[in-house]
Scaffold this motif. Structure first.
Motif, PDB file in Angstrom:
ATOM      1  N   ALA A 164       0.833  -1.205   0.000  1.00 41.27           N
ATOM      2  CA  ALA A 164       0.000   0.000   0.000  1.00 41.27           C
ATOM      3  C   ALA A 164       0.864   1.250   0.000  1.00 41.27           C
ATOM      4  CB  ALA A 164      -0.916   0.002   1.230  1.00 41.27           C
ATOM      5  N   LEU A 165       0.264   2.334  -0.450  1.00 42.34           N
ATOM      6  CA  LEU A 165       0.928   3.631  -0.506  1.00 42.34           C
ATOM      7  C   LEU A 165      -0.005   4.651   0.133  1.00 42.34           C
ATOM      8  CD1 LEU A 165       3.500   4.956  -1.744  1.00 42.34           C
ATOM      9  CD2 LEU A 165       2.165   5.359  -3.823  1.00 42.34           C
ATOM     10  N   TYR A 166       0.516   5.370   1.145  1.00 42.61           N
ATOM     11  CA  TYR A 166      -0.307   6.336   1.882  1.00 42.61           C
ATOM     12  C   TYR A 166       0.275   7.739   1.763  1.00 42.61           C
ATOM     13  CZ  TYR A 166      -1.343   1.930   4.378  1.00 42.61           C
ATOM     14  OH  TYR A 166      -1.648   0.627   4.700  1.00 42.61           O
ATOM     15  N   PHE A 167      -0.604   8.723   1.684  1.00 44.84           N
ATOM     16  CA  PHE A 167      -0.214  10.126   1.767  1.00 44.84           C
ATOM     17  C   PHE A 167      -1.057  10.777   2.860  1.00 44.84           C
ATOM     18  CE2 PHE A 167       0.677   8.854  -2.602  1.00 44.84           C
ATOM     19  CZ  PHE A 167       2.012   9.253  -2.707  1.00 44.84           C
ATOM     20  N   VAL A 168      -0.394  11.356   3.861  1.00 40.77           N
ATOM     21  CA  VAL A 168      -1.110  11.975   4.984  1.00 40.77           C
ATOM     22  C   VAL A 168      -1.295  13.450   4.631  1.00 40.77           C
ATOM     23  CG1 VAL A 168      -1.204  12.280   7.476  1.00 40.77           C
ATOM     24  CG2 VAL A 168      -0.002  10.302   6.510  1.00 40.77           C
ATOM     25  N   HIS A 169      -2.426  13.741   4.012  1.00 37.69           N
ATOM     26  CA  HIS A 169      -2.642  15.066   3.421  1.00 37.69           C
ATOM     27  C   HIS A 169      -2.524  16.210   4.428  1.00 37.69           C
ATOM     28  CE1 HIS A 169      -4.217  18.119   0.745  1.00 37.69           C
ATOM     29  NE2 HIS A 169      -5.109  18.437   1.674  1.00 37.69           N
ATOM     30  N   PRO A 170      -3.103  16.121   5.638  1.00 38.79           N
ATOM     31  CA  PRO A 170      -2.978  17.262   6.567  1.00 38.79           C
ATOM     32  C   PRO A 170      -1.515  17.583   6.905  1.00 38.79           C
ATOM     33  CG  PRO A 170      -4.688  15.754   7.311  1.00 38.79           C
ATOM     34  CD  PRO A 170      -3.959  15.054   6.204  1.00 38.79           C
ATOM     35  N   ASN A 171      -0.666  16.554   6.999  1.00 35.07           N
ATOM     36  CA  ASN A 171       0.747  16.805   7.298  1.00 35.07           C
ATOM     37  C   ASN A 171       1.474  17.404   6.108  1.00 35.07           C
ATOM     38  OD1 ASN A 171       0.299  15.743   9.817  1.00 35.07           O
ATOM     39  ND2 ASN A 171       1.260  13.769   9.397  1.00 35.07           N
ATOM     40  N   ILE A 172       1.156  16.930   4.908  1.00 30.38           N
ATOM     41  CA  ILE A 172       1.778  17.496   3.708  1.00 30.38           C
ATOM     42  C   ILE A 172       1.437  18.980   3.592  1.00 30.38           C
ATOM     43  CG2 ILE A 172       1.724  17.455   1.184  1.00 30.38           C
ATOM     44  CD1 ILE A 172       1.461  14.408   1.359  1.00 30.38           C
ATOM     45  N   SER A 173       0.167  19.324   3.816  1.00 31.76           N
ATOM     46  CA  SER A 173      -0.249  20.729   3.729  1.00 31.76           C
ATOM     47  C   SER A 173       0.437  21.577   4.792  1.00 31.76           C
ATOM     48  CB  SER A 173      -1.771  20.835   3.888  1.00 31.76           C
ATOM     49  OG  SER A 173      -2.444  20.208   2.820  1.00 31.76           O
ATOM     50  N   ARG A 174       0.481  21.060   6.038  1.00 35.96           N
ATOM     51  CA  ARG A 174       1.089  21.826   7.130  1.00 35.96           C
ATOM     52  C   ARG A 174       2.582  22.039   6.895  1.00 35.96           C
ATOM     53  NH1 ARG A 174       1.468  18.239  11.460  1.00 35.96           N
ATOM     54  NH2 ARG A 174       3.693  18.138  11.023  1.00 35.96           N
ATOM     55  N   VAL A 175       3.287  20.987   6.510  1.00 33.39           N
ATOM     56  CA  VAL A 175       4.735  21.103   6.328  1.00 33.39           C
ATOM     57  C   VAL A 175       5.064  21.988   5.126  1.00 33.39           C
ATOM     58  CG1 VAL A 175       6.854  19.816   5.832  1.00 33.39           C
ATOM     59  CG2 VAL A 175       5.219  18.943   7.507  1.00 33.39           C
TER      60      VAL A 175
END
Length: 315
Positions: A141-152
């Motif tokens: 599986a491949l995951y992207f943690v969108h809230p962290n990407i936006s914050r960083v």
């Protein structure tokens, strides 16, 4: 965030094992805001386009034949907690932990420690390739943690679309590694199982631990190299900012990173990337990709510091 609910989940930990994994998930989510996942259709299409672009560029530039995982998810932090509690449970259940004379107290301490670790990671992980080790499944599986990407991206003053795309390239490089090396999952599982069996018997095999470290150094270093070499835009500013973030943070964050072994992970990134940069400078990217042909091609600990010796042996 609800610290009271987290404390209640930990103190109410129950069951027969050394960790109450349901309580771990509940407590980790109680102290972790899920984050915004209100994505437009355009946003979701952008994630999918970035992943496909990374796959195509990596195939072409590195000469690595692989497919994307069947599961590709854009997540919030709570989704990531749910996925990774299962992973930690599979791995740590191999450890035959002695709960001592007061198993209830030991279970509470273990549950609280795991909840703390997973909650901290959930607030910091940007993307993850999950080979689902020890699951008996080939469905990676491949995951992207969108809230962290936006914050960083905001913290680094980086364009969010470009930053997200660069992260996608990094995670897809892991899919390339595991796809090009079908033996890699079994190799890591064998090392993990052997190490945990030794720890259960109060033994410590330095060779197994070093083998895990060198394997992960190769995995992370190759991903860092490929992330930069195949990305279809300028990345020098992103690389400098992300490296500074990995080394930075306040004293409490630095302490947490040390306790969770994230300093070792950063050294794996750096040492592995230096190794593969030297290989590519001496030969080319296709030669660096030979590392995934068979387990014997993995660099030894000594070869990580002496890429010429690896080239002499393998290429």
């Amino acid at each position: 965030m609800n610290f009271y609910r987290a404390v209640r989940a930990v103190t109410d930990a129950s069951g027969e094992g050394p960790v109450d994994w349901v309580a771990v998930g509940d407590a980790a989510k109680a102290v972790t805001a899920p984050g915004d996942l209100d994505l437009s259709a355009t946003d979701r299409q952008a994630y999918a386009a970035d992943v496909r672009a990374a796959r195509d560029r990596i195939r072409a530039e590195a000469g690595v034949d692989f497919d994307l995982p069947a599961t590709v998810e854009v997540q919030n932090r709570h989704h990531w907690v749910d996925a990774n509690v299962a992973t930690f449970e599979r791995i740590l259940d191999l450890l035959d932990a002695d709960q001592g004379f007061i198993p209830g107290i030991a279970r509470t301490v273990n549950t609280g420690s795991m909840a703390f670790a997973i909650g901290f990671l959930a607030n910091n992980v940007l993307g993850q390739y999950d080979p689902r080790l020890l699951s008996g499944s080939d469905d990676h599986a491949l995951y992207f943690v969108h809230p962290n990407i936006s914050r960083v991206a905001r913290q680094l003053d980086a364009d969010e679309d470009r930053f997200r795309r660069w992260i996608a390239f990094h995670e897809v490089t892991h899919a390339a590694e595991f796809g090009a090396a079908p033996w890699l999952s079994d190799h890591l599982e064998g090392l993990i199982e052997s190490t945990l069996r030794d720890l259960s018997a109060a033994r410590f095999d330095r060779d197994d631990f070093r083998a895990i470290d060198t394997t992960m150094t190769a995995v992370e270093g190759y991903a860092e190299l490929l992330m930069d070499r195949t990305f279809d835009d300028e990345y020098a500013d992103l690389r400098a900012k992300l490296d500074a973030r990995r080394q930075g943070g306040g004293p409490i964050a630095q302490l947490f990173r040390r306790l969770l072994g994230l300093g070792r992970k950063r050294r794996q990134y750096e040492r592995g990337k230096d190794f593969f940069e030297a290989v590519v400078s001496a030969r080319d990217l296709q030669t660096a990709s030979l590392v995934w042909e068979r387990p014997e091609n993995l660099p030894s600990d000594d070869e990580l510091g002496n890429p010429t010796a690896w080239l002499t042996r393998v290429a």
